[in-house]
Design an enzyme around this catalytic site. Structure first.
Site, mmCIF file in Angstrom:
data_model
loop_
_atom_site.group_PDB
_atom_site.id
_atom_site.type_symbol
_atom_site.label_atom_id
_atom_site.label_comp_id
_atom_site.label_asym_id
_atom_site.label_seq_id
_atom_site.Cartn_x
_atom_site.Cartn_y
_atom_site.Cartn_z
ATOM 1 C CG HIS A 17 -19.407 -5.092 -37.786
ATOM 2 N ND1 HIS A 17 -19.338 -4.259 -37.315
ATOM 3 C CD2 HIS A 17 -18.129 -5.047 -37.695
ATOM 4 C CE1 HIS A 17 -18.524 -3.180 -37.276
ATOM 5 N NE2 HIS A 17 -18.040 -3.388 -37.658
ATOM 6 C CE LYS A 41 -13.739 7.640 -36.409
ATOM 7 N NZ LYS A 41 -13.670 5.835 -36.751
ATOM 8 N NE ARG A 90 -14.774 -2.841 -44.331
ATOM 9 C CZ ARG A 90 -15.159 -2.613 -44.119
ATOM 10 N NH1 ARG A 90 -16.218 -2.185 -43.479
ATOM 11 N NH2 ARG A 90 -14.237 -1.909 -43.561
ATOM 12 C CB SER A 127 -20.840 1.649 -38.563
ATOM 13 O OG SER A 127 -19.645 -0.057 -38.294
#
Ligand code: ADP
Length: 160
Positions: A17, A41, A90, A127
């Site tokens: 990040h 979440k 990514r 994460s």
């Protein structure tokens, strides 16, 4: 003033990040890191803890601010007059979903999404992976800043 937002859940912030946010901070006058609240979440860190960890990581960047937002990202952009969303890409696996979101957000409000290819060192990093590896006692010291590592150890000790 050229503004952009880097959105995410940042649970917790990682070097991946930070790579994207600091690169965006070199391109824009003002970068808003928006910690988006996802009600479905249950996170490891509270929203306030996530904000504090990001703020500590980016304290040397005068043109970066960190904020919490409940709601649609396009509304956040509209309220603050932000024309651009910056996301890190990514791998190809990110692309499908990110493309859909970028097109949806552009259709909703005209906001543009710009992608920055991740530093290959962080292309596998998320994460969720950091939380999982740390929970099993794995070494994540090369993936997060030192204060995040300390916060992770404290949190996982408490939850154990
Ligand atoms: P994650 O839980 O996958 O880390 P976040 O919602 O916190 O996801 O991430 C927010 C955004 O940060 C992602 O959409 C992506 O643009 C960027 N990001 C996350 N991890 C990386 C990484 N390792 N390299 C580049 N960008 C990343």
């Amino acid at each position: 003033m050229r503004r952009a937002v880097c959105p995410g859940s940042f649970d917790p912030v990682t070097n991946g990040h930070l790579d994207i946010v600091t690169r965006a901070a070199r391109l824009y006058d003002q970068v808003h890191v928006a910690v988006m609240v996802n009600k479905s979440k249950q996170g490891l860190f509270t929203i306030e803890e996530r904000v504090a960890l990001i703020e500590e990581s980016l304290q040397d960047y005068d043109n970066v601010t960190v904020e919490v937002f409940h709601g649609l990202l396009v509304d956040y952009c509209k309220q603050r007059d932000i024309p651009a969303i910056v996301k890190g890409l990514r791998a190809v696996s990110d692309f499908d979903y990110e493309l859909q979101m970028a097109q949806m957000n552009n259709g909703l409000s005209g906001v543009e999404t710009l992608f920055i290819p991740t530093n290959p060192v962080y292309s596998f990093l998320s994460s969720s992976l950091v939380r999982e590896v740390a929970a099993w006692g794995g070494d994540v010291s090369h993936l997060v800043p030192e204060h995040v590592l300390r916060a992770l150890s404290a949190k996982l000790r408490r939850d154990a």
